[in-house]
Scaffold this motif. Structure first.
Motif, mmCIF file in Angstrom:
data_model
loop_
_atom_site.group_PDB
_atom_site.id
_atom_site.type_symbol
_atom_site.label_atom_id
_atom_site.label_comp_id
_atom_site.label_asym_id
_atom_site.label_seq_id
_atom_site.Cartn_x
_atom_site.Cartn_y
_atom_site.Cartn_z
ATOM 1 N N HIS A 2 0.856 -1.186 0.000
ATOM 2 C CA HIS A 2 0.000 0.000 0.000
ATOM 3 C C HIS A 2 0.887 1.228 0.000
ATOM 4 O O HIS A 2 1.744 1.381 0.863
ATOM 5 C CB HIS A 2 -0.909 0.000 1.232
ATOM 6 C CG HIS A 2 -1.720 1.243 1.353
ATOM 7 N ND1 HIS A 2 -2.763 1.504 0.494
ATOM 8 C CD2 HIS A 2 -1.639 2.288 2.194
ATOM 9 C CE1 HIS A 2 -3.295 2.672 0.828
ATOM 10 N NE2 HIS A 2 -2.619 3.166 1.852
ATOM 11 N N GLU A 96 -4.495 -8.788 1.965
ATOM 12 C CA GLU A 96 -3.609 -8.212 2.978
ATOM 13 C C GLU A 96 -4.351 -7.178 3.827
ATOM 14 O O GLU A 96 -4.144 -7.106 5.036
ATOM 15 C CB GLU A 96 -2.386 -7.577 2.317
ATOM 16 C CG GLU A 96 -1.400 -8.590 1.789
ATOM 17 C CD GLU A 96 -0.232 -7.963 1.051
ATOM 18 O OE1 GLU A 96 -0.209 -6.725 0.879
ATOM 19 O OE2 GLU A 96 0.668 -8.714 0.651
ATOM 20 N N GLU A 97 -5.221 -6.391 3.204
ATOM 21 C CA GLU A 97 -6.016 -5.412 3.948
ATOM 22 C C GLU A 97 -6.952 -6.109 4.932
ATOM 23 O O GLU A 97 -7.070 -5.693 6.090
ATOM 24 C CB GLU A 97 -6.823 -4.545 2.987
ATOM 25 C CG GLU A 97 -5.998 -3.586 2.166
ATOM 26 C CD GLU A 97 -6.804 -2.897 1.078
ATOM 27 O OE1 GLU A 97 -8.047 -3.046 1.047
ATOM 28 O OE2 GLU A 97 -6.183 -2.206 0.248
ATOM 29 N N LYS A 99 -6.554 -9.085 6.209
ATOM 30 C CA LYS A 99 -5.713 -9.676 7.261
ATOM 31 C C LYS A 99 -5.359 -8.632 8.313
ATOM 32 O O LYS A 99 -5.453 -8.903 9.522
ATOM 33 C CB LYS A 99 -4.441 -10.249 6.643
ATOM 34 C CG LYS A 99 -3.474 -10.825 7.659
ATOM 35 C CD LYS A 99 -2.202 -11.283 6.982
ATOM 36 C CE LYS A 99 -1.172 -11.698 8.008
ATOM 37 N NZ LYS A 99 0.114 -12.044 7.375
ATOM 38 N N ASN A 100 -4.967 -7.442 7.872
ATOM 39 C CA ASN A 100 -4.611 -6.372 8.815
ATOM 40 C C ASN A 100 -5.816 -5.941 9.649
ATOM 41 O O ASN A 100 -5.679 -5.671 10.846
ATOM 42 C CB ASN A 100 -4.016 -5.183 8.072
ATOM 43 C CG ASN A 100 -2.646 -5.501 7.507
ATOM 44 O OD1 ASN A 100 -1.949 -6.378 8.004
ATOM 45 N ND2 ASN A 100 -2.270 -4.810 6.458
ATOM 46 N N GLU A 101 -6.991 -5.893 9.038
ATOM 47 C CA GLU A 101 -8.206 -5.548 9.780
ATOM 48 C C GLU A 101 -8.515 -6.604 10.836
ATOM 49 O O GLU A 101 -8.880 -6.273 11.973
ATOM 50 C CB GLU A 101 -9.392 -5.408 8.826
ATOM 51 C CG GLU A 101 -9.320 -4.184 7.931
ATOM 52 C CD GLU A 101 -10.426 -4.150 6.893
ATOM 53 O OE1 GLU A 101 -11.442 -4.871 7.040
ATOM 54 O OE2 GLU A 101 -10.274 -3.403 5.914
ATOM 55 N N ILE A 103 -6.385 -8.651 12.274
ATOM 56 C CA ILE A 103 -5.371 -8.566 13.332
ATOM 57 C C ILE A 103 -5.698 -7.414 14.275
ATOM 58 O O ILE A 103 -5.573 -7.545 15.499
ATOM 59 C CB ILE A 103 -3.962 -8.417 12.725
ATOM 60 C CG1 ILE A 103 -3.552 -9.736 12.058
ATOM 61 C CG2 ILE A 103 -2.949 -8.003 13.776
ATOM 62 C CD1 ILE A 103 -2.268 -9.646 11.251
ATOM 63 N N ALA A 104 -6.149 -6.293 13.737
ATOM 64 C CA ALA A 104 -6.517 -5.149 14.569
ATOM 65 C C ALA A 104 -7.693 -5.501 15.465
ATOM 66 O O ALA A 104 -7.713 -5.143 16.655
ATOM 67 C CB ALA A 104 -6.848 -3.949 13.701
#
Length: 109
Positions: A2, A96-97, A99-101, A103-104
């Motif tokens: 990103h 990937e977005e 996955k990051n959401e 994890i958050a």
């Protein structure tokens, strides 16, 4: 990957290099190596990249830096089926977005 750039019509090479975390010389090198990169140049000769150029740079970065393709391999991949490469890259970015959401959300629990 990103990149965090504001919405503009043109981007200077320094902005692009900083967004991709590479040297400006690498951007200029890729410009010479890949036919899909055609930045405009002003009267001084400064390169001005369009959002379309940024999309092509993302694909090149993805193939060369993340997937480990050689320059020739990346050129061939982009020539034989650029739409397939672009769609796969978009899917990977979206995953990937997500996955990051997730994890958050996990960290908030």
């Amino acid at each position: 990957m990103h990149i965090d750039l504001p919405d503009k019509r043109y981007y200077k090479i320094g902005e692009v290099a900083k967004a991709f975390n590479v040297n400006t010389s690498l951007i200029r090198f890729w410009e010479n190596e890949f036919d899909v990169l055609k930045p405009k140049k002003n009267k001084k000769g400064n390169r001005l990249f369009t959002p379309e150029d940024l999309q092509n740079l993302k694909l090149i970065y993805f193939l060369v830096k993340e997937k480990g393709f050689t320059l020739e391999g990346a050129k061939n991949k982009l020539k034989e089926n650029p739409d397939e490469v672009f769609s796969k890259h978009k899917i990977i970015q979206r995953l990937e977005e997500v996955k990051n959401e997730l994890i958050a959300i996990k960290n908030q629990l």
